[in-house]
Design an enzyme around this catalytic site. Structure first.
Site, PDB file in Angstrom:
ATOM      1  N   HIS A   1      39.021 -28.569 -30.554  1.00 29.66           N
ATOM      2  CA  HIS A   1      38.148 -28.898 -31.669  1.00 29.66           C
ATOM      3  C   HIS A   1      36.751 -29.233 -31.153  1.00 29.66           C
ATOM      4  O   HIS A   1      36.603 -29.954 -30.165  1.00 29.66           O
ATOM      5  CB  HIS A   1      38.744 -30.098 -32.408  1.00 29.66           C
ATOM      6  N   GLU A  59      43.176 -26.854 -31.787  1.00 32.16           N
ATOM      7  CA  GLU A  59      42.377 -27.824 -32.534  1.00 32.16           C
ATOM      8  C   GLU A  59      42.733 -29.275 -32.183  1.00 32.16           C
ATOM      9  O   GLU A  59      41.864 -30.118 -31.992  1.00 32.16           O
ATOM     10  CB  GLU A  59      42.566 -27.606 -34.043  1.00 32.16           C
ATOM     11  N   SER A  89      34.221 -29.033 -38.978  1.00 29.88           N
ATOM     12  CA  SER A  89      35.127 -30.141 -39.261  1.00 29.88           C
ATOM     13  C   SER A  89      34.837 -30.681 -40.661  1.00 29.88           C
ATOM     14  O   SER A  89      34.847 -29.910 -41.618  1.00 29.88           O
ATOM     15  CB  SER A  89      35.012 -31.212 -38.171  1.00 29.88           C
TER      16      SER A  89
END
Length: 497
Positions: A405, A309, A180
Site C-alpha cells: 500500500h 496492500e 487510499s
C-alpha cells in the site's frame, strides 16, 4: 522568470514563487476557517482580501489523528489548497486535483511526496487540497452535516472551477485523484450530485471499502464524545474541545477499536472508527450500486491497487510473520463476504497458512476488490475504466514490504527522493524503480490530458489489467481467485452487529 508569479482569484490577487521551472501558489483559502460557530459546519465561502495575498507558504495542517510532527504548520485556517502550474499566463492546460487523504484521519497537502514538480514540468496544473478528516470531518453529530470532509472537497473543486483559468488551467479538463481514503473520496464524489460538472475524469488508487451506516456511526461517535463528558454526540458538546486534543483522543480510540466487536461489529477489524457515512443525503449510497444502477454517471476512470496492500500495515505494525490460525479465523469472520466467504477463502487458498490468509482477506476487503469492482461498475454505467495492479516489490527492508500500500504514490508523482519514497524504495532508486516511475507518471499525464491511460480498457468480457512490474504487461485481471469469491458481493456499509 523575473519577479514573483501572480494570479487573480475571485477572492483577490495572490503572489507565489518560482520553483524548479514552474510557479507555485500555496495556502490559498477555498473556504473560511472551520472554527468557532463554523466548526463542524458545512464549509463557508472564503472571505475576500484587500491587496495581494502572499501565497508562498503552505496553510496550517488540519488536526491529524496520527502521531505526526507538523512543526509550525498548526493553525486554524485549515481549508486551503496549493497550485503548481507550468505557466500562470497559459491557457487550457489540463488540471489534476489531488486529495491527500489517508485513513480518513490525515490530509497533509504539504507532504513532499505530492510535490508537483515532475507533473508540472509535463504540462499539468496540479492542485493539492487540505480538507477536514478524523472527528472534524467524519464524526456523525446530531446537529451538524455528515461527511464534512467530502463537503470540503466539493468546495475546493468549486474553487477550481471558478479560478483555475487564472493559473493557466482549463476548468473543463479537471481530473480529481486520490489514493487510499483519497481514492474513497474520489469514488464518493462520483455519486454526489453537488460534485457533478466539477471534474471530467477520475484517478483512484487503492479504493477502500470503508463506509458505515448512520446507526453505527452515531454509536461510535457517542462513545468518542463520552470521553469528553458529552451527554450526546453533538457539535455543541464538542465545539470547545481543542481540535488537536480531539484528534489525539481519536488516535487512542482507534487503537482500542478491536476490543469492541460485540458493540460495533465488523468495523472493529479495520482499525478505523470514523469513516464516510451513507446518510442518504450528503452521501446517498456507496459508489458500487450507485454506478451499476445508473444513479451515478460513468466517467473516464483510472483505478488500481497494489498486489500486497496489507503488507505495509503488517510490517510497520510488527505483525509480519506472527499471525496465528486464530488471527486468520478472526480476519475471515470480520472481513470475508457473508455468509460463506470464510469457507470460500479456505477453498480457494487451500495451501495457504494463516499469514497468507490474513493478508489476502485484508487486502481484498479493504482495497483490492473495491478497486476492481469500481472499474467494473463504472464500465457498466457507460464509463471507460483503466485498471492496474502494481506487482513490483519495494526494495526497502530486504523486499519484506512487497508491492505494498502507498508504493504507487511516489512512483506516480516522480518523488522517489521524498521521505516516503526513500522509506519504501531506498536512498538510491534502482533503474527498475526509475523506469516504473516513468511509466506510471506518463500514464497519469496521458490520462489527465486525453482520457486514455495507454492500455486496453477493463471490460467484463476480458477484464484486462495493466500489471506494473519490471517489465510491465497487460493481462487478464491477476486476482481471479479473490474476484470469484467476491463476484456476487459489493462492499457494504459496516453496521451494528
Amino acid at each position: 522568470m523575473s519577479g514573483q508569479p501572480r494570479a487573480r482569484t475571485t477572492e483577490g490577487p495572490v503572489r507565489g514563487l518560482w520553483r524548479q521551472g514552474h510557479a507555485v501558489f500555496r495556502g490559498i483559502p477555498y473556504a473560511r476557517p472551520p472554527v468557532g460557530e463554523l466548526r463542524f459546519a458545512a464549509p463557508a465561502p472564503p472571505d475576500r482580501w484587500e491587496g495581494t495575498r502572499q501565497a508562498t507558504e503552505f496553510g496550517p495542517v488540519v488536526p491529524l489523528s496520527l502521531p505526526v510532527d507538523v512543526g509550525p504548520q498548526r493553525g486554524t485556517d485549515w481549508l486551503t489548497l496549493n497550485v503548481g502550474t507550468p505557466d500562470p499566463g497559459a491557457a487550457g492546460l489540463p488540471v489534476l486535483v489531488w486529495l491527500p487523504v489517508g485513513g480518513y484521519v490525515t490530509a497533509m497537502s504539504s507532504d513532499p511526496m505530492y510535490d508537483p514538480a515532475a507533473l508540472a514540468e509535463a504540462g499539468l496544473v496540479v492542485v493539492t487540497v487540505n480538507c477536514r478528516v478524523g472527528a472534524e470531518g467524519f464524526a456523525f453529530l446530531d446537529d451538524a452535516p455528515p461527511n464534512r470532509g467530502f463537503l470540503d472537497q466539493i468546495a475546493a473543486l468549486e474553487w477550481v472551477r471558478r479560478n483555475i483559468a487564472a493559473f493557466g488551467g482549463d476548468p473543463d479538463q479537471v481530473t480529481v485523484a486520490g489514493q487510499s481514503a483519497g481514492a474513497g473520496s474520489v469514488a464518493a464524489l462520483l455519486t454526489m450530485k453537488p460534485a457533478r460538472g466539477l471534474f471530467r475524469r477520475a484517478i483512484a488508487h487503492s479504493v477502500p471499502g470503508l463506509h458505515s451506516t448512520p446507526a453505527l456511526a452515531r454509536r461510535i461517535t457517542a462513545a468518542l464524545a463520552d470521553r469528553f463528558g458529552a451527554a450526546a454526540p453533538t457539535a455543541a458538546a464538542l465545539r470547545d474541545v481543542d481540535p488537536w486534543r480531539l484528534a489525539a483522543e481519536l488516535t487512542s480510540f482507534n487503537a482500542g477499536l478491536h476490543a469492541h466487536r460485540e458493540n460495533w461489529g465488523r468495523i472493529t477489524g479495520t482499525g478505523t472508527s470514523l469513516c464516510p457515512v451513507v446518510d442518504g443525503e450528503v452521501l446517498p449510497e456507496t459508489p458500487w450500486p450507485a454506478l451499476t444502477g445508473a444513479r451515478a454517471s460513468g466517467t473516464e476512470l483510472l483505478v488500481g491497487h497494489t498486489r500486497d496492500e496489507f503488507r505495509l500495515f503488517s510490517v510497520m505494525g510488527g505483525r509480519r510473520g506472527t499471525f496465528t490460525e486464530q488471527d486468520a479465523r478472526t480476519a475471515l469472520e470480520l472481513l470475508a463476504p457473508q455468509p460463506h466467504g470464510a469457507q470460500a477463502y479456505r477453498a480457494a487458498f487451500a495451501q495457504a497458512g494463516p499469514e497468507e490468509l490474513v493478508e489476502a482477506v485484508y487486502s481484498d476487503a479493504l482495497f483490492r476488490m473495491p478497486s476492481q469492482k469500481l472499474a467494473e461498475a463504472n464500465a457498466a454505467t457507460g464509463g471507460t475504466s483503466y485498471l492496474f495492479e502494481l506487482r513490483w516489490s519495494a526494495p526497502a527492508l530486504g523486499g519484506a514490504l512487497g508491492a505494498c500500500h502507498s508504493l504507487d504514490v511516489p512512483l506516480a508523482f516522480g518523488t522517489l527522493d521524498s521521505p516516503v519514497g526513500t522509506q519504501l524504495i531506498g536512498d538510491e532508486p534502482t533503474p527498475e524503480a526509475v523506469a516504473l516511475s516513468r511509466e506510471l507518471k506518463e500514464a497519469w499525464i496521458r490520462f489527465v490530458t486525453t482520457g486514455d491511460a495507454g492500455w486496453a480498457a477493463h471490460r467484463p468480457d476480458r477484464r484486462l489489467t495493466r500489471v506494473l512490474d519490471a517489465p510491465s504487461e497487460t493481462l487478464p485481471y491477476p486476482e481471479q481467485a479473490s474476484r470469484r469469491i467476491w463476484e456476487d458481493h459489493v462492499p457494504a456499509p459496516f453496521d451494528l452487529p
